[in-house]
Design a protein around this motif. Structure first.
Motif, PDB file in Angstrom:
ATOM      1  N   LEU A  79      -0.418 -37.297  -0.620  1.00 58.54           N
ATOM      2  CA  LEU A  79       0.327 -36.172  -0.037  1.00 58.54           C
ATOM      3  C   LEU A  79       1.429 -36.727   0.862  1.00 58.54           C
ATOM      4  CD1 LEU A  79      -2.536 -33.729   1.082  1.00 58.54           C
ATOM      5  CD2 LEU A  79      -0.971 -33.405  -0.840  1.00 58.54           C
ATOM      6  N   THR A  80       2.586 -36.085   0.812  1.00 64.40           N
ATOM      7  CA  THR A  80       3.710 -36.548   1.616  1.00 64.40           C
ATOM      8  C   THR A  80       4.252 -35.413   2.476  1.00 64.40           C
ATOM      9  OG1 THR A  80       4.287 -38.060  -0.187  1.00 64.40           O
ATOM     10  CG2 THR A  80       5.951 -37.699   1.509  1.00 64.40           C
ATOM     11  N   ASP A  81       4.188 -35.621   3.759  1.00 68.64           N
ATOM     12  CA  ASP A  81       4.873 -34.760   4.728  1.00 68.64           C
ATOM     13  C   ASP A  81       4.618 -33.264   4.500  1.00 68.64           C
ATOM     14  OD1 ASP A  81       6.390 -34.423   6.971  1.00 68.64           O
ATOM     15  OD2 ASP A  81       8.275 -34.257   5.867  1.00 68.64           O
ATOM     16  N   GLU A 118      -2.551 -39.114   8.068  1.00 73.47           N
ATOM     17  CA  GLU A 118      -1.592 -39.213   9.170  1.00 73.47           C
ATOM     18  C   GLU A 118      -1.019 -37.836   9.405  1.00 73.47           C
ATOM     19  OE1 GLU A 118       1.225 -42.198   8.101  1.00 73.47           O
ATOM     20  OE2 GLU A 118      -0.277 -43.781   8.182  1.00 73.47           O
ATOM     21  N   GLY A 119      -0.732 -37.539  10.676  1.00 75.90           N
ATOM     22  CA  GLY A 119      -0.239 -36.214  11.013  1.00 75.90           C
ATOM     23  C   GLY A 119      -1.346 -35.405  11.659  1.00 75.90           C
ATOM     24  N   ASP A 142       0.557 -36.875   5.966  1.00 78.04           N
ATOM     25  CA  ASP A 142       0.576 -37.843   4.866  1.00 78.04           C
ATOM     26  C   ASP A 142      -0.871 -38.199   4.598  1.00 78.04           C
ATOM     27  OD1 ASP A 142       3.324 -37.971   4.668  1.00 78.04           O
ATOM     28  OD2 ASP A 142       3.484 -39.585   6.139  1.00 78.04           O
ATOM     29  N   ASN A 170       3.276 -32.445   9.342  1.00 81.40           N
ATOM     30  CA  ASN A 170       3.705 -33.732   8.777  1.00 81.40           C
ATOM     31  C   ASN A 170       2.539 -34.564   8.279  1.00 81.40           C
ATOM     32  OD1 ASN A 170       5.420 -33.274  11.625  1.00 81.40           O
ATOM     33  ND2 ASN A 170       6.609 -33.459   9.738  1.00 81.40           N
ATOM     34  N   LYS A 227      -0.573 -42.947  -2.120  1.00 77.13           N
ATOM     35  CA  LYS A 227      -0.188 -41.824  -1.262  1.00 77.13           C
ATOM     36  C   LYS A 227      -0.299 -40.530  -2.053  1.00 77.13           C
ATOM     37  CE  LYS A 227       3.272 -40.698   2.189  1.00 77.13           C
ATOM     38  NZ  LYS A 227       4.583 -41.063   2.760  1.00 77.13           N
ATOM     39  N   GLY A 241       2.390 -34.392  -4.779  1.00 77.10           N
ATOM     40  CA  GLY A 241       2.101 -34.683  -3.373  1.00 77.10           C
ATOM     41  C   GLY A 241       3.038 -34.028  -2.377  1.00 77.10           C
ATOM     42  N   LYS A 242       3.978 -33.226  -2.874  1.00 75.02           N
ATOM     43  CA  LYS A 242       4.899 -32.568  -1.933  1.00 75.02           C
ATOM     44  C   LYS A 242       4.795 -31.055  -2.049  1.00 75.02           C
ATOM     45  CE  LYS A 242       8.367 -36.143  -1.386  1.00 75.02           C
ATOM     46  NZ  LYS A 242       8.629 -36.976  -2.579  1.00 75.02           N
ATOM     47  N   TYR A 251      -3.532 -40.729   2.252  1.00 73.32           N
ATOM     48  CA  TYR A 251      -3.656 -41.891   1.363  1.00 73.32           C
ATOM     49  C   TYR A 251      -5.086 -42.044   0.853  1.00 73.32           C
ATOM     50  CZ  TYR A 251       0.661 -43.282   3.748  1.00 73.32           C
ATOM     51  OH  TYR A 251       1.922 -43.317   4.265  1.00 73.32           O
TER      52      TYR A 251
END
Ligand SMILES: Nc1ncnc2c1ncn2[C@@H]1O[C@H](COP(=O)(O)OP(=O)(O)OP(=O)(O)O)[C@@H](O)[C@H]1O
Ligand SMILES: [Mg+2]
Lengths: 257, 209
Positions: free
Chosen positions: A26-28, A69-70, A17, A15, A24, A228-229, A19
């Motif tokens: 990259l996401t998840d 994050e993650g 993320d 997961n 942002k 980013g996904k 920034y």
């Protein structure tokens, strides 16, 4: 143990993320990289491939305002744990950049730069290491008589193989490569592709590439990214013949991107 | 003596400090220091080293004052040189698992050295031509003996010229002396500048990126 790695996986993101300041990038992202395999990251420009790659050995730490994050688990250990030393991580997860970036030093000193500063190897050990690394990077024949000369006199393709040799001399477990052949001619590119095929016996390789044929040729698994996904992550064969997601197919067949 | 201090300050400013308000404030401060007339440094040297620290009018006080005078120049030159080192060098070294400190020591500093040295030597040659700081801190107009190192009064070349040319009743007669002193001064400054140029071209040849 929840975090215990299986035999085949070496890096696992959970997961993630990412920034750049408030942007942002990259996401998840949750994905598993397998040991002694070549994993290709593909996707249109700006989708976050380099960001993800640099996040795996904490090179993004150098960027002001970057935030993760993650978790990134390397052999079960979260490399973003405050107690982890990023310098140690980078020793075990090496990196080759898009543009060859040898130091303005001799070929020999380029290769032995890392080991000299991070180990107690003596001169003869360093010489053996240089030879071994150059052979692994298939540069030995071309370079063995000019080890004392500046790395700057080498051609671009040779310089890139020197950079690979330099990374290998640290004996990492994982090698991250960000478009390592995009600045090279087809012959040098072919050499490096052969090299990657050889290296995966010993190393885990994660490579970013814009070249679809290259991804298809050299990788075992491929991840397709878009804005980013992580859109699809599958065996390379599947991605290139029968992808699960329509977007992936569109990208690979050149309908967008 | 100002050289290591200036280089350390520049390394801190460019490599370590977070690029925020404080760093910008320091940089503005340093830059405006570089623009301060040398008389002010001279008076500062007089006040601080000679009177407050009780050094007296000695070479040491003069040298320290000149050191402070050229510090901004050195910091500026070093910062420029450090910024000129390609980011890819830093990345290459760090990606090998070499610490930041060693990266600076082994890669960044050697690459920046020609720039740091030339900038600093030019700063030093400026100091050689300065009168005011030494006038207040170290110089007398005339001594017959050669100065003992560190704790003695000295004659500063520019100051010597100034006094010879303006005071006294026999200005005309001292002309040859004036010319001689000027010649020595100009030769000195030229020599130092020449060293700077030689260093730059010599080291520049080794480094191409
Ligand atoms: N240092 C940075 N500061 C701010 N934004 C950045 C930075 N680096 C990258 N970005 C942004 O993050 C996004 C992802 O960039 P990234 O370099 O990871 O893309 P990429 O997939 O590698 O693209 P390419 O294929 O062109 O190399 C882009 O929108 C980019 O503009
Ligand atoms: Mg990229």
């Amino acid at each position: 143990m929840e975090n215990a790695p299986s035999d085949t996986e070496i890096i696992k993101t959970k997961n993630i993320d990412f920034y750049y300041g408030t942007f942002k990038a990259l996401t998840d992202i949750t994905m598993t990289f397998e040991k002694n395999k070549v994993t290709a990251l593909i996707g249109p420009s700006g989708c976050g491939k380099s960001t993800l790659l640099r996040l795996l050995n904490r090179m993004n730490d150098l960027i002001d305002g970057a935030r993760v994050e993650g978790e990134v688990l390397f052999e079960g250990m979260n490399i973003y744990d405050p107690e982890v030393d990023p310098v140690e991580i980078r020793r075990r997860i090496g990196m080759v950049f898009q543009k060859p970036n040898p130091f303005p030093k001799s070929i020999f000193n380029n290769i032995t730069y890392g080991p000299r500063l991070t180990s107690t190897a003596n001169k003869s050990a360093l010489e053996a290491l240089a030879e071994q690394s150059l052979k692994q990077a298939v540069l030995w024949e071309e370079a063995k008589d000019i080890l004392g000369r500046s790395a700057m006199i080498l051609s671009g393709g040779q310089q890139q193989r020197l950079c690979i040799a330099r990374a290998l001399a640290m004996k990492p477990d994982v090698l991250l490569m960000d478009e390592p052949t995009s600045a090279l001619d087809p012959i040098s590119t072919a050499k490096i592709e052969e090299l990657i095929d050889e290296l995966k016996k010993t190393y885990t390789i994660i490579i970013v590439t814009h070249n679809m044929q290259q991804a298809a040729r050299i990788s075992d698994k491929t991840g397709f990214f878009y804005i980013g996904k992580l859109i699809e992550y599958n065996a390379t064969e599947k991605i290139f013949t029968n992808p699960d997601v329509k977007q992936t197919e569109d990208y690979i067949t050149g309908r967008f991107g | 003596m100002a050289l290591p201090l200036g280089v350390v300050a520049a390394i801190y400013l460019t490599e370590y400090a977070k690029q925020g308000k404080i760093v910008r404030a320091i940089r503005v401060g340093v830059n405006s220091l570089a623009g301060v007339p040398s008389v002010v440094f001279g008076l500062f040297g007089l006040g601080f080293f000679v009177v407050f620290m009780n050094f007296g009018s000695y070479i040491l006080a003069g040298a320290l004052t000149l050191g402070i005078l050229i510090l901004p120049t050195i910091i500026g030159a070093s910062e420029e040189a450090l910024k000129g080192v390609p980011q890819t060098f830093r990345e290459a070294s760090l990606a090998l698992g070499v610490s930041k400190w060693l990266t600076i020591w082994k890669i960044v500093l050697p690459s920046a050295l020609p720039g740091i040295l030339t900038g600093s030597i030019l700063g030093i040659s400026r100091a050689a031509g300065e009168t005011a700081p030494i006038m207040f801190t170290a110089a007398t107009f005339f001594t017959a003996k050669l100065p003992q190192p560190i704790f003695d009064e000295v004659m500063a070349l520019p100051y010597h010229v100034y006094v010879l040319a303006t005071s006294g009743t026999h200005i005309e007669e001292t002309r040859p002396l004036q010319f001689g002193t000027v010649l020595v001064l100009v030769a000195l400054v030229l020599g130092v500048d020449l060293i700077a140029i030689v260093i730059r071209s010599y080291m520049g040849r080794k480094k191409r990126w």
